[in-house]
Structures are given as C-alpha cells and as structure tokens.
Design a protein around this motif. Structure first.
Motif, short mmCIF file in Angstrom:
data_model
loop_
_atom_site.label_atom_id
_atom_site.label_comp_id
_atom_site.label_asym_id
_atom_site.label_seq_id
_atom_site.Cartn_x
_atom_site.Cartn_y
_atom_site.Cartn_z
N ILE A 36 0.83 -1.21 0.00
CA ILE A 36 0.00 0.00 0.00
C ILE A 36 0.86 1.26 0.00
CG2 ILE A 36 -1.66 1.35 1.36
CD1 ILE A 36 -3.16 -1.26 1.82
N PRO A 37 1.87 1.39 0.86
CA PRO A 37 2.70 2.60 0.78
C PRO A 37 3.35 2.77 -0.59
CG PRO A 37 3.13 1.44 2.82
CD PRO A 37 2.26 0.55 2.00
N LEU A 38 3.77 1.68 -1.20
CA LEU A 38 4.37 1.76 -2.53
C LEU A 38 3.34 2.21 -3.57
CD1 LEU A 38 6.96 1.40 -4.08
CD2 LEU A 38 6.41 -1.03 -4.33
N LEU A 39 2.11 1.73 -3.45
CA LEU A 39 1.03 2.17 -4.34
C LEU A 39 0.79 3.67 -4.19
CD1 LEU A 39 -1.34 1.61 -6.32
CD2 LEU A 39 -2.74 1.18 -4.28
N LEU A 40 0.78 4.16 -2.96
CA LEU A 40 0.55 5.60 -2.73
C LEU A 40 1.65 6.43 -3.38
CD1 LEU A 40 -0.56 5.53 1.02
CD2 LEU A 40 -2.00 5.44 -1.02
N LEU A 41 2.90 5.99 -3.24
CA LEU A 41 4.01 6.71 -3.87
C LEU A 41 3.91 6.65 -5.39
CD1 LEU A 41 7.00 5.52 -1.63
CD2 LEU A 41 5.85 7.75 -1.58
N THR A 42 3.49 5.52 -5.90
CA THR A 42 3.35 5.35 -7.36
C THR A 42 2.27 6.26 -7.91
OG1 THR A 42 4.10 3.05 -7.20
CG2 THR A 42 2.91 3.67 -9.18
N LYS A 121 -3.36 11.15 -0.06
CA LYS A 121 -2.28 12.13 -0.28
C LYS A 121 -1.52 12.41 1.02
CE LYS A 121 -4.46 14.31 -4.24
NZ LYS A 121 -5.14 15.48 -4.79
N GLU A 122 -2.26 12.49 2.13
CA GLU A 122 -1.61 12.69 3.44
C GLU A 122 -0.69 11.51 3.76
OE1 GLU A 122 -4.33 13.38 6.67
OE2 GLU A 122 -5.54 14.74 5.44
N ARG A 123 -1.22 10.30 3.56
CA ARG A 123 -0.41 9.11 3.86
C ARG A 123 0.79 9.00 2.91
NH1 ARG A 123 -2.81 9.87 7.63
NH2 ARG A 123 -4.36 8.59 8.67
N ALA A 124 0.62 9.39 1.67
CA ALA A 124 1.73 9.35 0.71
C ALA A 124 2.85 10.29 1.15
CB ALA A 124 1.24 9.71 -0.68
N LEU A 125 2.49 11.46 1.67
CA LEU A 125 3.50 12.40 2.17
C LEU A 125 4.23 11.81 3.38
CD1 LEU A 125 1.60 15.80 1.82
CD2 LEU A 125 3.50 14.95 0.41
N GLU A 126 3.48 11.13 4.25
CA GLU A 126 4.10 10.48 5.41
C GLU A 126 5.08 9.40 4.98
OE1 GLU A 126 0.95 9.04 7.89
OE2 GLU A 126 0.12 11.05 8.21
N VAL A 127 4.68 8.60 3.99
CA VAL A 127 5.56 7.54 3.49
C VAL A 127 6.80 8.14 2.84
CG1 VAL A 127 5.77 5.65 1.82
CG2 VAL A 127 3.68 5.88 3.17
N ALA A 128 6.60 9.21 2.08
CA ALA A 128 7.73 9.87 1.41
C ALA A 128 8.74 10.39 2.43
CB ALA A 128 7.23 11.00 0.51
N ALA A 129 8.26 10.85 3.58
CA ALA A 129 9.15 11.40 4.60
C ALA A 129 9.77 10.33 5.50
CB ALA A 129 8.38 12.40 5.47
N ALA A 130 9.18 9.17 5.53
CA ALA A 130 9.65 8.09 6.42
C ALA A 130 10.88 7.39 5.84
CB ALA A 130 8.54 7.08 6.65
N PRO A 131 11.72 6.84 6.69
CA PRO A 131 12.93 6.14 6.22
C PRO A 131 12.62 4.69 5.82
CG PRO A 131 12.93 6.19 8.60
CD PRO A 131 11.71 6.97 8.15
#
Length: 161
Positions: A36-42, A121-131
């Motif tokens: 799911i995080p990868l889908l959000l980034l995609t 979009k909120e979750r995608a930003l969180e994933v983008a910022a996470a290590p």
C-alpha cells in the motif's frame, strides 16, 4: 509371513499423527504493509495523483529493478528503446488497489483509473518522509515529473522495427 523390514514400515505407517496450524510467512513484497505505501508513492507519479491501471502495472513492473526503470525512463524521455520489454501484469497489485480503496486512500475514477483521496495524499507524504522503501523511492525519483498515459501506451505498444 512379513519380514522385519515390512513390520517396521507397517508400524511407521500406522502411527498416529496430529495436524497443527502453523504461521506461514509471506514474502515482504506481497504484504499489504509494503504494497500500500508503494502504491501511494506510485500514484503520486501520475498527473493529478491518478493513473490508469495500465500505468500502475507498468510502474509496478519498472520499480522492481534498475534495468526496468532504465527502460521506462528512456520511454518517458522519448529516447529510442532498442527492444520492447515484456511488462508483467501482477495480480497482487489489483488486490492492493482494492485494499487501498477500501481503506479510503484511493478511489476509482471512470473505469480503471485510480486516484489518491485526500487521506491517501496525506499518507503518501508520510511515506515519502519516512525512512522506508529507500530503493523504491530512489527508482521512482528517476521518473522526472509526471508519467502520462501516452508514455505508458508507447511502452506497451507492440512494434517491429
């Protein structure tokens, strides 16, 4: 008359047994916590944070190796691609999309186009910022700007040159 070997085999086959439920580990790439995080980034790579199903499949295919991403980048930059790659369609991506829709992170728009919701979009930003997903993020960063459906179609079309 049975031999001693036959007696041993017979005894072994007539032993009692018990079934026990055991956890089965799934490959990380198939787990929703990864998918799911990868889908959000995609989805962020599409115009207005939306991509057609074919675009999701192509980027999902490309993100799995540097060589595949090289091919996708070449197509998006309108460079000549020496051969047409075989893009693999992954059923697990469909399940991931359905789960993301169910969780409210994505929605379908007119058929097979998927877009991020405000929550997505909120979750995608969180994933983008996470290590996390560093390798996948690095590969996605190679796609300059947004990926258009025309570029996806160009990669998928069959040509004999």
């Amino acid at each position: 008359m049975m031999s001693s070997d036959e007696d041993e085999i017979d005894a072994a086959l007539n032993m009692g047994f018990t079934f026990r439920r055991r956890p089965v580990s799934a490959a990380a790439a198939t787990r929703p916590q990864f998918r799911i995080p990868l889908l959000l980034l995609t989805l962020q790579k599409g115009r207005a944070s939306k991509l057609h199903w074919k675009g999701l499949q192509v980027i999902n295919w490309a993100i799995q190796s540097d060589a595949r991403m090289d091919t996708l980048v070449a197509v998006t930059e309108e460079r000549q691609v020496p051969h047409l790659p075989v893009v693999r369609i992954e059923p697990m991506l469909d399940r991931t999309i359905d789960l993301a829709v169910g969780l409210g992170y994505a929605k379908f728009e007119g058929g097979r186009t998927v877009s991020l919701t405000a929550l997505g979009k909120e979750r995608a930003l969180e994933v983008a910022a996470a290590p996390v997903l560093q390798e996948e993020k690095q590969r996605l960063s190679r796609l300059a700007g947004k990926v258009s459906q025309a570029k996806i179609d160009l990669l998928l079309e069959w040509r004999n040159e």
